[in-house]
Design a protein around this motif. Structure first.
Motif, PDB file in Angstrom:
ATOM      1  N   LEU A  77       2.548  15.421 -13.917  1.00  0.00           N
ATOM      2  CA  LEU A  77       2.647  17.184 -13.900  1.00  0.00           C
ATOM      3  C   LEU A  77       3.789  17.730 -14.143  1.00  0.00           C
ATOM      4  N   LEU A  78       5.651  17.246 -14.521  1.00  0.00           N
ATOM      5  CA  LEU A  78       6.919  17.288 -15.199  1.00  0.00           C
ATOM      6  C   LEU A  78       6.026  17.502 -16.470  1.00  0.00           C
ATOM      7  N   THR A  79       5.786  16.657 -17.521  1.00  0.00           N
ATOM      8  CA  THR A  79       5.537  16.178 -18.682  1.00  0.00           C
ATOM      9  C   THR A  79       4.794  17.018 -18.736  1.00  0.00           C
ATOM     10  N   ALA A  80       3.928  17.774 -18.285  1.00  0.00           N
ATOM     11  CA  ALA A  80       2.681  18.470 -18.926  1.00  0.00           C
ATOM     12  C   ALA A  80       2.934  20.134 -18.616  1.00  0.00           C
ATOM     13  N   ILE A  81       3.960  20.044 -17.463  1.00  0.00           N
ATOM     14  CA  ILE A  81       4.736  21.675 -17.848  1.00  0.00           C
ATOM     15  C   ILE A  81       5.643  21.567 -18.955  1.00  0.00           C
ATOM     16  N   ALA A  82       5.896  20.576 -19.050  1.00  0.00           N
ATOM     17  CA  ALA A  82       7.303  20.805 -20.564  1.00  0.00           C
ATOM     18  C   ALA A  82       6.567  20.671 -21.933  1.00  0.00           C
ATOM     19  N   LEU A  83       5.717  20.237 -22.070  1.00  0.00           N
ATOM     20  CA  LEU A  83       4.754  20.328 -23.361  1.00  0.00           C
ATOM     21  C   LEU A  83       4.290  21.623 -23.742  1.00  0.00           C
ATOM     22  N   LEU A  84       3.520  22.516 -22.503  1.00  0.00           N
ATOM     23  CA  LEU A  84       3.078  23.628 -22.614  1.00  0.00           C
ATOM     24  C   LEU A  84       4.339  24.170 -23.059  1.00  0.00           C
ATOM     25  N   SER A  85       5.620  24.250 -22.422  1.00  0.00           N
ATOM     26  CA  SER A  85       6.254  25.073 -23.116  1.00  0.00           C
ATOM     27  C   SER A  85       6.418  24.611 -24.235  1.00  0.00           C
ATOM     28  N   LEU A  86       6.096  23.362 -25.379  1.00  0.00           N
ATOM     29  CA  LEU A  86       6.630  23.562 -26.469  1.00  0.00           C
ATOM     30  C   LEU A  86       5.502  23.684 -27.158  1.00  0.00           C
ATOM     31  N   VAL A  87       4.167  23.987 -26.438  1.00  0.00           N
ATOM     32  CA  VAL A  87       3.359  24.554 -27.438  1.00  0.00           C
ATOM     33  C   VAL A  87       3.275  25.697 -27.725  1.00  0.00           C
ATOM     34  N   THR A 125       1.079  -0.979   0.108  1.00  0.00           N
ATOM     35  CA  THR A 125       0.073  -0.496  -0.082  1.00  0.00           C
ATOM     36  C   THR A 125       0.882   0.910  -0.014  1.00  0.00           C
ATOM     37  N   LEU A 126       1.758   0.855   1.019  1.00  0.00           N
ATOM     38  CA  LEU A 126       2.864   2.545   0.897  1.00  0.00           C
ATOM     39  C   LEU A 126       3.487   2.748  -0.189  1.00  0.00           C
ATOM     40  N   VAL A 127       4.120   1.416  -0.669  1.00  0.00           N
ATOM     41  CA  VAL A 127       4.453   1.455  -2.649  1.00  0.00           C
ATOM     42  C   VAL A 127       3.549   1.919  -3.644  1.00  0.00           C
ATOM     43  N   SER A 128       2.153   1.654  -3.392  1.00  0.00           N
ATOM     44  CA  SER A 128       1.892   2.222  -4.418  1.00  0.00           C
ATOM     45  C   SER A 128       1.073   3.743  -3.929  1.00  0.00           C
ATOM     46  N   GLN A 129       0.992   3.706  -2.958  1.00  0.00           N
ATOM     47  CA  GLN A 129       0.730   5.418  -3.044  1.00  0.00           C
ATOM     48  C   GLN A 129       2.271   6.021  -3.727  1.00  0.00           C
ATOM     49  N   MET A 130       3.254   5.977  -2.883  1.00  0.00           N
ATOM     50  CA  MET A 130       4.472   6.372  -3.487  1.00  0.00           C
ATOM     51  C   MET A 130       4.192   6.359  -5.130  1.00  0.00           C
ATOM     52  N   LYS A 131       4.196   4.799  -5.677  1.00  0.00           N
ATOM     53  CA  LYS A 131       4.280   5.042  -7.278  1.00  0.00           C
ATOM     54  C   LYS A 131       2.522   5.772  -8.281  1.00  0.00           C
ATOM     55  N   ARG A 132       1.586   6.236  -6.718  1.00  0.00           N
ATOM     56  CA  ARG A 132       0.880   7.358  -7.528  1.00  0.00           C
ATOM     57  C   ARG A 132       1.530   8.418  -7.696  1.00  0.00           C
ATOM     58  N   PHE A 133       1.958   9.006  -6.446  1.00  0.00           N
ATOM     59  CA  PHE A 133       2.263  10.205  -6.172  1.00  0.00           C
ATOM     60  C   PHE A 133       3.379  10.679  -6.982  1.00  0.00           C
ATOM     61  N   LEU A 134       4.501   9.627  -7.000  1.00  0.00           N
ATOM     62  CA  LEU A 134       5.528   9.816  -8.650  1.00  0.00           C
ATOM     63  C   LEU A 134       4.908   9.852  -9.577  1.00  0.00           C
ATOM     64  N   ASN A 135       3.841   9.389 -10.406  1.00  0.00           N
ATOM     65  CA  ASN A 135       3.625   8.697 -11.538  1.00  0.00           C
ATOM     66  C   ASN A 135       2.661  10.842 -11.686  1.00  0.00           C
ATOM     67  N   LEU A 136       1.826  10.804 -10.727  1.00  0.00           N
ATOM     68  CA  LEU A 136       1.773  11.994 -10.516  1.00  0.00           C
ATOM     69  C   LEU A 136       2.553  13.035 -11.192  1.00  0.00           C
ATOM     70  N   PHE A 137       3.777  12.905 -10.647  1.00  0.00           N
ATOM     71  CA  PHE A 137       4.503  14.154 -10.149  1.00  0.00           C
ATOM     72  C   PHE A 137       5.251  14.221 -11.853  1.00  0.00           C
ATOM     73  N   ALA A 138       5.347  13.167 -11.732  1.00  0.00           N
ATOM     74  CA  ALA A 138       6.039  12.959 -13.577  1.00  0.00           C
ATOM     75  C   ALA A 138       5.046  13.259 -14.480  1.00  0.00           C
TER      76      ALA A 138
END
Ligand code: ADP
Ligand code: MG
Length: 689
Positions: A559-569, A544-557
């Motif tokens: 988010l990062l990608t979205a910001i980057a894509l925005l600059s690309l747009v 459970t701990l890991v899957s929470q962590m995973k979920r958080f890390l995915n969200l983090f990734a």
């Protein structure tokens, strides 16, 4: 035979919803090889007639035949081909491509239709020969604005002759020239006529008209020597703009049909791309500074996408790795018979603890994500002794298979691990925990010594020490890893009493990357289905701990990608804007290309290729920068986080996302400009300044 036949030609233009007539029923036959002048004062409709004759403008009514073909009935592409193959245009304003060499200007008609031709050495030789004949050979590398008016008009005449047109249409060719140059140009046209070409000369100047064999005089849209026809019922033609919008539909529809066409005719688009690619690159090179500035946005966008996605994945992997060493990929499967089961609920197969061959071994086959399995038999209150020294409190004896070491991430400090043959042979061997080795074998080498294990005070059995386990920190203190003795589970079973022998607990390791929670659910469901209510099954994990962590890390990734894509747009919008501006600046260029035989398709491909080339270049630079940026960041991080080792990474997901983004940005930012360029009306484009 007549080369041109004009029948009852009308042209009206709409001004504030009123039809204003410009040409009012013209009839004319022009013989092959003749030199015809059309003379009239300014505003009498000469240029309009010229554009209609040249297939650059559609008449409101009437018919025109050129070499027997009714050009008023042709499609845009067919018209483009007629203009390209049969007609040579000479304009009052010369209409040469600025910033393009004289040679390139002469070659222009030979490039079209790009669906069918590519420029060869023979074309270049011919262009040079024409330049020689017209006395501009020494200027072949110059730009049009480095030439005099007379010389520019001779370049235009050379261009008109490039594709061996046998019909030359000239609209006020001497209008912008001094008297001497005007005479030269007229002599050139006369000599073309003598060589057998049909020449139609349009002029307001009666003196210039005198060069011609026959002169028709146009006044207010009608020839004065002919009665203006009235009450004519020839078909009405749609305005060019109407035709276009009918044929093409909305923008999104046109984009779709464009891509469908590419899929349907890949060879056609390949050959167009091949011949217009140099044009696209040439234009980008001519506008170096502008191109570089535009690229900057996409360079930053792409490097951001690559760096952010890679770093996102990298951080995620590193953090999860740390978690995995804590055993978060492990499951503990427990199964107990349900003694309170009523007789009527008893299923076909009753559960009576796990059977290694029947229940546990097949798991690996059924669930591919199960990587390692070990039974877990244990007795807790033991003491061990050897050579007169002993540890008499709570030594944990564990019966396991060799996999257990890997599942728990335990390392061997000295000696060798358990092997499968120990299990098979019920060998009396053991691995001992660090503290046991330390206390009991303080003076001697434990390896090869015999350890005696006492269970409570009932039973004692020996085992040969074959390895020492390294110290282990744990979040499960009660398991006392440094006070453990690991023996093959088969040996454990052979020496222990029934209650300790039952296989009710199994340790499993799930392959990294698989969902541990998901796996535990599936495994539990599997046994519940197999044994119904006759067994109680439980699967535990720290996941459970890991899957929470995973979920958080995915969200983090993400988010990062979205910001980057925005600059690309933002970068993409930059390209889009630059291209739109560039097309407004190049209206005449595209109009001229179309006049000389470029199809809409080839204009579109040219503009799209310009945008794609920009993006590809920007993408290549961006990927390099992004790579350098994140490697530098990782390198910097290793200086602050000592556990982190520097590594070269090329994350395939990040690379593919970057490449797909480049392609998308290229297409999306080029599409609107491309559609704008191909839609330009030739006449308006040529008239614009
Ligand atoms: P010429 O070449 O003999 O000077 P043109 O053929 O250029 O004459 O134009 C004839 C007349 O028609 C002019 O009064 C011109 O202003 C008008 N005209 C032609 N086409 C258009 C148009 N699309 N919009 C507005 N006026 C037009
Ligand atoms: Mg005119």
């Amino acid at each position: 035979m007549s080369q041109i036949e004009i029948k009852d030609l009308h042209f009206d233009y709409t001004l504030e919803q009123e039809e204003v007539p410009v040409l009012r029923g013209l009839n004319l036959l022009i013989k092959k090889g003749s030199f015809v002048g059309i003379q009239g004062p300014s505003g009498s409709g000469k240029s309009t007639l010229f554009y209609i004759l040249g297939g650059l403008l559609r008449p409101t009514r009437g018919k025109i035949f050129i070499d027997g073909t009714e050009i008023t009935r042709l499609s845009e592409d067919e018209l483009a081909k007629i203009r390209n193959r049969k007609l040579g245009f000479v304009f009052q304003q010369f209409h040469l491509l600025a910033r393009t060499s004289v040679l390139e200007n002469i070659l222009l008609p030979a490039r079209y239709p790009c669906e069918e031709v590519t420029i060869t050495n023979a074309h270049t030789e011919k262009a040079l020969r024409l330049a020689g004949t017209l006395g501009i050979a020494t200027h072949i590398r110059h730009l049009p604005n480095q030439l005099s008016g007379g010389q520019q008009q001779r370049v235009a005449i050379a261009r008109a002759l490039m594709n061996d047109a046998d019909l030359i249409l000239a609209d006020e060719p001497t209008g912008n020239l001094d008297t001497a140059s005007a005479r030269q140009v007229m002599e050139l046209l006369t000599s073309l006529h003598r060589e057998g070409k049909t020449v139609v000369l349009i002029t307001h100047d009666p003196e210039i008209a005198k060069y011609c064999e026959t002169i028709y005089r146009l006044r207010d849209g009608a020839f004065i020597d002919q009665p203006a026809a009235t009450g004519c019922d020839s078909p009405t033609f749609l305005k060019q703009s109407d035709l276009m919008s009918k044929a093409l539909g909305g923008t999104s529809q046109r984009m779709l049909s464009f891509f469908r066409e590419i899929i349907d005719h890949p060879r056609l688009y390949y050959s167009i791309s091949r011949s217009v690619f140099p044009l696209a690159v040439g234009n980008l090179i001519r506008n170096k500074t502008k191109s570089l500035l535009t690229m900057l946005g996409v360079v930053i966008g792409i490097s951001a996408v690559l760096a952010m996605v890679t770093l996102g994945q990298f951080t995620k992997a590193k953090i999860l790795e740390t978690y995995e060493t804590l055993g978060v990929n492990n499951l503990v499967l427990r199964g107990n018979p349900n003694h309170g089961l009523k007789a009527k609920d008893r299923p076909a197969v009753t559960f009576n603890f796990f059977n290694w061959e029947r229940d546990i071994l097949p798991l690996q086959r059924i669930f591919p994500e199960v990587r390692r399995i070990s039974p877990l038999l244990y007795s807790w209150r033991n003491s061990v002794s050897a050579g007169g020294r002993s540890v008499s409190d709570n030594v944990r004896i564990l019966g396991v298979t060799p996999d257990y070491l890997d599942i728990t991430g335990r390392r061997i400090l000295a000696g060798r691990p358990l092997a499968m043959h120990h299990t098979d042979a019920r060998s009396s061997v053991c691995l001992i925990g660090y503290q046991i080795a330390h206390v009991i074998f303080a003076q001697t080498n434990p390896l090869g010594q015999i350890l005696s294990i006492t269970v409570g005070d009932r039973l004692s059995y020996p085992c040969l020490v074959i390895g020492i386990l390294a110290e282990q920190k744990t979040n499960k203190e009660r398991w006392r890893p440094d006070f453990q003795v690991l023996v093959p589970y088969t040996y454990f079973q052979s020496v222990n009493s029934y209650w300790d022998n039952t296989l009710d607990e199994v340790s499993l390791q799930i392959a990294p990357g698989s969902d541990v929670e998901e796996a535990s659910k599936k495994i539990r469901a599997f046994f519940q289905q197999k044994y119904g209510k006759s067994g109680q099954f439980n699967v535990d994990s720290d996941s459970t701990l890991v899957s929470q962590m995973k979920r958080f890390l995915n969200l983090f990734a993400v988010l990062l990608t979205a910001i980057a894509l925005l600059s690309l747009v933002v970068g993409g919008i930059g390209i889009n804007n630059m291209m739109l501006v560039s097309i407004s600046e190049r209206v005449r260029e595209f109009g001229l290309r179309k006049a000389l035989g470029a199809t809409q398709r080839s204009i579109r491909v040219q503009v799209l290729l310009e945008s794609l080339t920009l993006c590809a270049l920007a993408g290549a630079i961006g990927v390099t920068f992004g790579f350098a940026a994140y490697e530098l960041l990782i390198f910097g991080a290793t200086k602050f986080i000592p556990q982190l080792k520097f590594e070269w990474i090329l994350d395939s997901a990040a690379i593919s996302l970057s490449l797909i983004s480049i392609l998308l940005v290229g297409i999306l930012s080029g599409m609107a400009p491309a559609l704008k360029a191909e839609k330009l009306e030739i006449i308006e484009a040529l008239r614009s300044e």
